[in-house]
Design a protein around this motif. Structure first.
Motif, PDB file in Angstrom:
ATOM      1  N   LEU A  31       0.848  -1.178   0.000  1.00 49.68           N
ATOM      2  CA  LEU A  31       0.000   0.000   0.000  1.00 49.68           C
ATOM      3  C   LEU A  31       0.894   1.242   0.000  1.00 49.68           C
ATOM      4  N   SER A  32       0.473   2.250  -0.734  1.00 50.88           N
ATOM      5  CA  SER A  32       1.227   3.499  -0.776  1.00 50.88           C
ATOM      6  C   SER A  32       0.262   4.659  -0.580  1.00 50.88           C
ATOM      7  N   GLY A  33       0.116   5.090   0.672  1.00 54.40           N
ATOM      8  CA  GLY A  33      -0.817   6.169   0.957  1.00 54.40           C
ATOM      9  C   GLY A  33      -2.194   5.651   1.312  1.00 54.40           C
ATOM     10  N   ASP A  34      -3.100   6.550   1.618  1.00 52.63           N
ATOM     11  CA  ASP A  34      -4.444   6.215   2.084  1.00 52.63           C
ATOM     12  C   ASP A  34      -5.385   6.003   0.904  1.00 52.63           C
ATOM     13  N   ILE A  35      -6.296   5.048   1.055  1.00 50.12           N
ATOM     14  CA  ILE A  35      -7.293   4.798   0.013  1.00 50.12           C
ATOM     15  C   ILE A  35      -8.648   4.491   0.647  1.00 50.12           C
ATOM     16  N   HIS A  36      -9.702   4.584  -0.150  1.00 47.77           N
ATOM     17  CA  HIS A  36     -11.057   4.211   0.267  1.00 47.77           C
ATOM     18  C   HIS A  36     -11.592   3.218  -0.758  1.00 47.77           C
ATOM     19  N   HIS A 205      -7.176  -4.497  -6.115  1.00 45.20           N
ATOM     20  CA  HIS A 205      -5.767  -4.482  -5.739  1.00 45.20           C
ATOM     21  C   HIS A 205      -5.379  -5.689  -4.892  1.00 45.20           C
ATOM     22  N   ILE A 206      -4.083  -6.006  -4.946  1.00 51.29           N
ATOM     23  CA  ILE A 206      -3.449  -6.879  -3.955  1.00 51.29           C
ATOM     24  C   ILE A 206      -2.281  -6.094  -3.388  1.00 51.29           C
ATOM     25  N   PHE A 207      -2.309  -5.855  -2.075  1.00 50.78           N
ATOM     26  CA  PHE A 207      -1.230  -5.141  -1.401  1.00 50.78           C
ATOM     27  C   PHE A 207      -0.455  -6.126  -0.525  1.00 50.78           C
ATOM     28  N   GLU A 208       0.799  -6.371  -0.897  1.00 48.89           N
ATOM     29  CA  GLU A 208       1.656  -7.241  -0.096  1.00 48.89           C
ATOM     30  C   GLU A 208       2.544  -6.395   0.806  1.00 48.89           C
ATOM     31  N   LYS A 209       3.199  -7.070   1.763  1.00 51.40           N
ATOM     32  CA  LYS A 209       4.085  -6.398   2.716  1.00 51.40           C
ATOM     33  C   LYS A 209       3.378  -5.222   3.389  1.00 51.40           C
ATOM     34  N   GLU A 216     -10.802   0.272  13.208  1.00 52.60           N
ATOM     35  CA  GLU A 216     -11.543   1.276  13.955  1.00 52.60           C
ATOM     36  C   GLU A 216     -12.844   1.591  13.236  1.00 52.60           C
ATOM     37  N   GLY A 217     -13.902   1.862  14.024  1.00 58.44           N
ATOM     38  CA  GLY A 217     -15.176   2.261  13.446  1.00 58.44           C
ATOM     39  C   GLY A 217     -15.971   1.100  12.907  1.00 58.44           C
ATOM     40  N   ASP A 218     -17.161   1.432  12.370  1.00 56.30           N
ATOM     41  CA  ASP A 218     -18.012   0.358  11.847  1.00 56.30           C
ATOM     42  C   ASP A 218     -18.663   0.683  10.512  1.00 56.30           C
ATOM     43  N   GLY A 219     -18.410   1.821   9.922  1.00 53.05           N
ATOM     44  CA  GLY A 219     -18.969   2.108   8.614  1.00 53.05           C
ATOM     45  C   GLY A 219     -18.714   3.533   8.160  1.00 53.05           C
ATOM     46  N   PRO A 220     -17.687   3.779   7.322  1.00 56.53           N
ATOM     47  CA  PRO A 220     -16.711   2.767   6.880  1.00 56.53           C
ATOM     48  C   PRO A 220     -15.759   2.380   8.000  1.00 56.53           C
ATOM     49  N   ILE A 221     -15.171   1.201   7.859  1.00 58.88           N
ATOM     50  CA  ILE A 221     -14.189   0.715   8.828  1.00 58.88           C
ATOM     51  C   ILE A 221     -12.809   1.228   8.422  1.00 58.88           C
ATOM     52  N   LYS A 222     -12.088   1.754   9.402  1.00 60.45           N
ATOM     53  CA  LYS A 222     -10.745   2.267   9.140  1.00 60.45           C
ATOM     54  C   LYS A 222      -9.731   1.184   9.500  1.00 60.45           C
ATOM     55  N   ILE A 223      -8.928   0.777   8.527  1.00 59.16           N
ATOM     56  CA  ILE A 223      -7.877  -0.219   8.741  1.00 59.16           C
ATOM     57  C   ILE A 223      -6.550   0.523   8.853  1.00 59.16           C
ATOM     58  N   ILE A 224      -5.969   0.494  10.042  1.00 57.68           N
ATOM     59  CA  ILE A 224      -4.672   1.128  10.256  1.00 57.68           C
ATOM     60  C   ILE A 224      -3.601   0.103   9.899  1.00 57.68           C
ATOM     61  N   THR A 225      -2.775   0.420   8.919  1.00 57.61           N
ATOM     62  CA  THR A 225      -1.702  -0.487   8.510  1.00 57.61           C
ATOM     63  C   THR A 225      -0.347   0.196   8.709  1.00 57.61           C
ATOM     64  N   ASN A 226       0.704  -0.564   8.515  1.00 55.22           N
ATOM     65  CA  ASN A 226       2.057   0.003   8.609  1.00 55.22           C
ATOM     66  C   ASN A 226       2.446   0.790   7.362  1.00 55.22           C
ATOM     67  N   LYS A 227       1.554   0.847   6.368  1.00 58.44           N
ATOM     68  CA  LYS A 227       1.847   1.553   5.126  1.00 58.44           C
ATOM     69  C   LYS A 227       0.838   2.656   4.814  1.00 58.44           C
TER      70      LYS A 227
END
Length: 513
Positions: A31-36, A205-209, A216-227
């Protein structure tokens, strides 16, 4: 003398699964940056890849698979790859504990999964060594004959292709078997890598690594990743063991089991069929076409993660296969780790009724090729707003007291032992006794330390408390990893997290050697 022989035992063959050794590693970007996006799937195994494939085939244009490492490299990359609805002796128990209707759902879903895999392979022209094959559960003792016959009756009552077989083409004494006809086997990475190519592109998409750290949250759900951060309208956790479980019920209803495999070449042709014992320790056999000659995959000897001596289990398998076949070589050895639910049925669907946008698929009990595919079919229907005829039996909110209570309390007791480190006994009085390439729990100044000395002689000292729930990890001498006995998190020798539910690495702990 016996202890010296064990200490001198050298693990045979290449330390890699045959499936990984014979396919190129994937190279999808992180992943490179934030997406929805519309649907995010955490985990790039058979559930994640198949679900993303089916959703895109159904017309969804914004689906992403998020994988902490490389896709199809975890449990799916270390399976025995039997494509069968025969999951040991399960149907007699299902009818007894779940009732005929839900046992029928389990049977129908797994038979449908076989045909779904066959259909995808045919329609996409995938070369993955798929072949129809009978599957046997055999009795190694006379005491098991009754259980075998009961299983045949139960399976036949559900319309499964089951029969009793008294004459097995195996070179050792058996006492009858359940035979399921028209099952299958394949090369799982060849199959799923082909599906992955169908996913990438056109908004999917497929985001590896890219490691998911929390939700967090329930709609939309926020996925905090290391990227970066992913916002998704719906999220599927197909991460083997969930990283997010609120109100925390599944951590008490799931446990992890390690088992072992050898890739063996024998002097004679292997009989047509896939075979597994009805009794413990499990012994499983299947063939696989390979370059020089047929490879036989020998697997079993399972145990709860974080317990026992892993090298002993490889040695047990090698001794057994050499006792029944003339062995030319052992080319591969690998282990795997499977999630098991307390009632032995996977959890597939919405985690709780409180969040209709969060889904889970786990607990496949070592039979993930078909139940993982069934999970993908169920989850696809749920996300598309369709009813699915099998979802009731897999409902994550279920609790079957007759089937679950004893195992549930046993699981809680085992996890408690891990929390206080009851099963972990320091094996060295001080870190100076640890040789290069070795790891151990040592006690230094009254505190436990996870210590590993690398081949260069550098000592790495870690806090042995698992980052998931604080259980004390143990050293895995075969894979050179730190394994958590509570919920199966795993770390590299130097403490880097390699398997969930933990998402953070072990902490360094400075000590005097």
């Amino acid at each position: 003398m016996a202890d010296n022989k064990k200490a001198d035992y050298i693990l045979p063959g290449r330390a890699e699964s045959y499936w990984l050794a014979t396919t190129p590693e994937s190279s999808y970007p992180p992943l490179s940056g934030d997406i929805h996006i519309d649907v995010a799937i955490l985990g790039g195994g058979i559930v994640g890849i198949t679900t993303a494939f089916l959703l895109k085939e159904a017309g969804l244009s914004s689906v992403a698979v998020i994988e902490a490492d490389r896709i199809i490299k975890g449990v799916t990359g270390h399976t025995t790859a039997k494509v069968t609805s025969q999951h040991g002796l399960i149907y007699d128990r299902l009818i007894s504990k779940f009732g005929k209707e839900q046992a029928q759902q389990y049977a129908d879903s797994n038979q449908a999964a076989i045909e779904k895999i066959a259909s995808i392979i045919s329609s996409k022209g995938i070369d993955c060594d798929f072949v129809r094959m009978p599957a046997y559960v055999y009795a190694s003792s006379e005491e098991s004959i009754v259980n075998i016959r009961n299983e045949v009756d139960a399976a036949q009552s559900l319309g499964l292709p089951a029969s009793f077989e008294s004459d097995l083409p195996l070179p050792f004494k058996t006492y009858g078997a359940v035979l399921f006809g028209n099952q299958a086997q394949f090369h799982p990475r060849k199959y799923l890598c082909a599906l992955a190519k169908e996913i990438e592109g056109d908004g999917c998409h497929i985001f590896e690594k890219t490691r998911a750290l929390k939700l967090e949250g329930d709609g939309p759900i926020k996925i905090i990743t290391n990227k970066g951060i992913i916002k998704a309208n719906k999220v599927i956790q197909a991460t083997h063991f969930p990283i997010h479980d609120k109100p925390g019920l599944l951590f008490q209803r799931l446990y992890q089991s390690r088992s072992y495999a050898l890739g063996v070449r024998i002097e004679e042709p292997f009989p047509q069929g896939m075979f597994i014992s009805a009794e413990e320790p499990i012994r499983s056999l299947r063939s696989q076409p390979a370059r020089e000659s047929e490879l036989i995959i020998v697997s079993g000897d399972g145990h709860r993660t974080g317990e026992g001596n892993e090298i002993d289990h490889y040695q047990n398998l090698e001794k057994w296969i050499r006792s029944i076949y003339p062995v030319n070589s052992i080319d591969y050895h690998w282990s795997t780790q499977d999630v098991i639910s307390v009632d032995h049925v996977p959890y597939i669907g919405q985690i709780t009724s409180g969040n209709e946008n969060l889904y889970i698929a786990t607990g496949f009990r070592k039979w993930g090729m078909t139940t993982g595919t069934a999970a993908a079919m169920i989850l696809t229907d749920m996300i598309l707003g369709k009813s699915n005829p099998w979802e009731e039996v897999y409902n994550p909110s279920r609790f079957k007291p007759l089937e679950s209570a004893k195992t549930f309390f046993s699981q809680v007791a085992e996890a408690t032992k891990g929390l206080v480190g009851e099963r972990i006994i320091p094996t060295h009085e001080n870190a100076s006794q640890i040789l290069p390439g070795e790891g151990a729990i040592v006690k230094i100044e009254g505190e436990r330390v996870a210590a590993y000395r690398d081949e260069a002689g550098v000592l790495h000292t870690l806090d042995p408390s698992c980052k998931h729930m604080g259980c004390i990890v143990s050293w895995n001498s075969a894979e050179k990893t730190w394994d958590c006995p509570c919920h199966g998190s795993r770390y590299s020798a130097t403490g880097k997290v390699i398997k969930s539910p933990a998402v953070y690495s072990l902490s360094e702990k400075k000590v005097r050697e």
